[in-house]
Design a protein around this motif. Structure first.
Motif, PDB file in Angstrom:
ATOM      1  N   LEU A  87     115.040  60.164  -1.909  1.00 43.02           N
ATOM      2  CA  LEU A  87     116.082  59.731  -0.972  1.00 43.02           C
ATOM      3  C   LEU A  87     117.206  58.993  -1.702  1.00 43.02           C
ATOM      4  O   LEU A  87     118.388  59.218  -1.419  1.00 43.02           O
ATOM      5  CB  LEU A  87     115.492  58.842   0.121  1.00 43.02           C
ATOM      6  CG  LEU A  87     114.641  59.556   1.163  1.00 43.02           C
ATOM      7  CD1 LEU A  87     113.939  58.546   2.057  1.00 43.02           C
ATOM      8  CD2 LEU A  87     115.486  60.508   1.987  1.00 43.02           C
ATOM      9  N   MET A  88     116.835  58.136  -2.624  1.00 47.43           N
ATOM     10  CA  MET A  88     117.844  57.420  -3.409  1.00 47.43           C
ATOM     11  C   MET A  88     118.667  58.403  -4.257  1.00 47.43           C
ATOM     12  O   MET A  88     119.889  58.274  -4.356  1.00 47.43           O
ATOM     13  CB  MET A  88     117.187  56.366  -4.317  1.00 47.43           C
ATOM     14  CG  MET A  88     116.615  55.189  -3.562  1.00 47.43           C
ATOM     15  SD  MET A  88     117.865  54.280  -2.627  1.00 47.43           S
ATOM     16  CE  MET A  88     118.864  53.625  -3.944  1.00 47.43           C
ATOM     17  N   GLN A  89     117.982  59.384  -4.840  1.00 47.22           N
ATOM     18  CA  GLN A  89     118.675  60.389  -5.644  1.00 47.22           C
ATOM     19  C   GLN A  89     119.661  61.174  -4.777  1.00 47.22           C
ATOM     20  O   GLN A  89     120.782  61.448  -5.196  1.00 47.22           O
ATOM     21  CB  GLN A  89     117.665  61.337  -6.304  1.00 47.22           C
ATOM     22  CG  GLN A  89     118.301  62.365  -7.217  1.00 47.22           C
ATOM     23  CD  GLN A  89     119.001  61.743  -8.403  1.00 47.22           C
ATOM     24  OE1 GLN A  89     118.366  61.150  -9.258  1.00 47.22           O
ATOM     25  NE2 GLN A  89     120.318  61.865  -8.476  1.00 47.22           N
ATOM     26  N   TRP A 148     123.670  61.526  -5.419  1.00 43.59           N
ATOM     27  CA  TRP A 148     124.353  62.818  -5.546  1.00 43.59           C
ATOM     28  C   TRP A 148     125.478  62.944  -4.523  1.00 43.59           C
ATOM     29  O   TRP A 148     126.555  63.423  -4.847  1.00 43.59           O
ATOM     30  CB  TRP A 148     123.371  63.970  -5.368  1.00 43.59           C
ATOM     31  CG  TRP A 148     122.494  64.237  -6.546  1.00 43.59           C
ATOM     32  CD1 TRP A 148     122.791  64.055  -7.860  1.00 43.59           C
ATOM     33  CD2 TRP A 148     121.169  64.758  -6.503  1.00 43.59           C
ATOM     34  NE1 TRP A 148     121.731  64.436  -8.647  1.00 43.59           N
ATOM     35  CE2 TRP A 148     120.717  64.872  -7.840  1.00 43.59           C
ATOM     36  CE3 TRP A 148     120.313  65.152  -5.488  1.00 43.59           C
ATOM     37  CZ2 TRP A 148     119.459  65.366  -8.167  1.00 43.59           C
ATOM     38  CZ3 TRP A 148     119.056  65.636  -5.813  1.00 43.59           C
ATOM     39  CH2 TRP A 148     118.642  65.734  -7.134  1.00 43.59           C
ATOM     40  N   ARG A 149     125.203  62.545  -3.297  1.00 47.75           N
ATOM     41  CA  ARG A 149     126.224  62.640  -2.248  1.00 47.75           C
ATOM     42  C   ARG A 149     127.438  61.766  -2.582  1.00 47.75           C
ATOM     43  O   ARG A 149     128.578  62.182  -2.400  1.00 47.75           O
ATOM     44  CB  ARG A 149     125.649  62.237  -0.898  1.00 47.75           C
ATOM     45  CG  ARG A 149     124.699  63.270  -0.351  1.00 47.75           C
ATOM     46  CD  ARG A 149     124.686  63.272   1.149  1.00 47.75           C
ATOM     47  NE  ARG A 149     123.790  64.287   1.642  1.00 47.75           N
ATOM     48  CZ  ARG A 149     124.095  65.570   1.737  1.00 47.75           C
ATOM     49  NH1 ARG A 149     125.265  65.992   1.343  1.00 47.75           N
ATOM     50  NH2 ARG A 149     123.227  66.427   2.204  1.00 47.75           N
ATOM     51  N   ALA A 179     118.631  72.053 -12.189  1.00 49.25           N
ATOM     52  CA  ALA A 179     117.432  71.617 -12.914  1.00 49.25           C
ATOM     53  C   ALA A 179     116.390  71.073 -11.935  1.00 49.25           C
ATOM     54  O   ALA A 179     115.190  71.380 -12.055  1.00 49.25           O
ATOM     55  CB  ALA A 179     117.795  70.559 -13.954  1.00 49.25           C
ATOM     56  N   GLN A 180     116.832  70.270 -10.982  1.00 45.70           N
ATOM     57  CA  GLN A 180     115.919  69.727  -9.979  1.00 45.70           C
ATOM     58  C   GLN A 180     115.314  70.851  -9.135  1.00 45.70           C
ATOM     59  O   GLN A 180     114.123  70.831  -8.829  1.00 45.70           O
ATOM     60  CB  GLN A 180     116.649  68.731  -9.067  1.00 45.70           C
ATOM     61  CG  GLN A 180     116.913  67.399  -9.712  1.00 45.70           C
ATOM     62  CD  GLN A 180     115.625  66.644  -9.965  1.00 45.70           C
ATOM     63  OE1 GLN A 180     114.785  66.498  -9.094  1.00 45.70           O
ATOM     64  NE2 GLN A 180     115.464  66.168 -11.187  1.00 45.70           N
ATOM     65  N   PHE A 205     117.085  70.447   1.000  1.00 40.53           N
ATOM     66  CA  PHE A 205     118.184  69.526   0.708  1.00 40.53           C
ATOM     67  C   PHE A 205     118.970  70.021  -0.503  1.00 40.53           C
ATOM     68  O   PHE A 205     120.202  70.038  -0.498  1.00 40.53           O
ATOM     69  CB  PHE A 205     117.685  68.098   0.448  1.00 40.53           C
ATOM     70  CG  PHE A 205     118.770  67.255  -0.143  1.00 40.53           C
ATOM     71  CD1 PHE A 205     119.771  66.720   0.649  1.00 40.53           C
ATOM     72  CD2 PHE A 205     118.837  67.060  -1.514  1.00 40.53           C
ATOM     73  CE1 PHE A 205     120.810  65.993   0.089  1.00 40.53           C
ATOM     74  CE2 PHE A 205     119.870  66.338  -2.090  1.00 40.53           C
ATOM     75  CZ  PHE A 205     120.855  65.800  -1.274  1.00 40.53           C
ATOM     76  N   LEU A 206     118.262  70.409  -1.570  1.00 34.75           N
ATOM     77  CA  LEU A 206     118.931  70.852  -2.791  1.00 34.75           C
ATOM     78  C   LEU A 206     119.771  72.106  -2.531  1.00 34.75           C
ATOM     79  O   LEU A 206     120.878  72.240  -3.071  1.00 34.75           O
ATOM     80  CB  LEU A 206     117.905  71.103  -3.900  1.00 34.75           C
ATOM     81  CG  LEU A 206     117.234  69.832  -4.441  1.00 34.75           C
ATOM     82  CD1 LEU A 206     116.008  70.185  -5.278  1.00 34.75           C
ATOM     83  CD2 LEU A 206     118.221  68.998  -5.242  1.00 34.75           C
TER      84      LEU A 206
END
Length: 175
Positions: free
Chosen positions: A92-94, A98-99, A124-125, A157-158
């Motif tokens: 969630l923090m990541q 990113w946003r 990559a993620q 999400f990604l």
């Protein structure tokens, strides 16, 4: 409907895409409504329904994320209409980072390079999460399936983030 069974494929995440494609072509020909133009109304309706199932099945199975969702649904986990939230605080923090990075990209000294770097991070993620997803789905137990569902949520999400990056590219660089 079990699309794996419809296409005669093993009920697993990794499938042979050439076999899927060939089976789709064959089933699409056999069930095409034009083949039933001289048939009665009930037979025509059945042909249209069967052809729609074949098309839907192909669309689901050819995409890894929707294939994983279908596999989990067949194992009793309904993901499409769920309201469960993400429990992974680190992810969630990541997401938030990113946003924020995407939102601020036009202020970067080299926005195109910054956007490309963000795109590489997301790629990559995505690769890591798909690898984890496949491993979990291969375990075929309730706990692994629950964790696989979490990986599907992350991958969704990604996927959405990747589309937002593409939209930002279009807006910034007028491709």
């Amino acid at each position: 409907m079990n699309f794996f069974a419809l296409f005669g494929l093993p009920q697993q995440f990794h499938i042979d895409m050439a076999v899927l494609s060939a089976t789709y072509q064959s089933l699409a020909q056999v069930t095409h409504p034009d083949k039933f133009s001289a048939a009665g109304g009930k037979e025509k309706l059945l042909a249209v329904q069967k052809n729609a199932q074949v098309n839907d099945g192909y669309q689901v199975l050819k995409k890894p994320l929707s294939r994983a969702e279908h596999l989990l649904e067949l194992r009793g986990l309904e993901l499409q209409h769920e309201t469960q939230t993400m429990q992974d605080s680190q992810f969630l923090m990541q997401q938030m980072e990113w946003r924020e990075e995407l939102h601020e990209i036009e202020k970067a000294s080299e926005p195109e390079r910054a956007l490309a770097a963000l795109e590489l991070q997301i790629a990559a993620q995505t690769k890591q999460h798909f690898s984890r997803l496949e491993s979990l789905l291969n375990q075929q137990n309730a706990e692994a399936d629950k964790n696989a569902a979490m990986e599907v949520r992350k991958l969704k999400f990604l996927e959405k983030m990747k589309k937002e990056i593409e939209l930002k590219e279009d807006a910034l660089f007028d491709y």
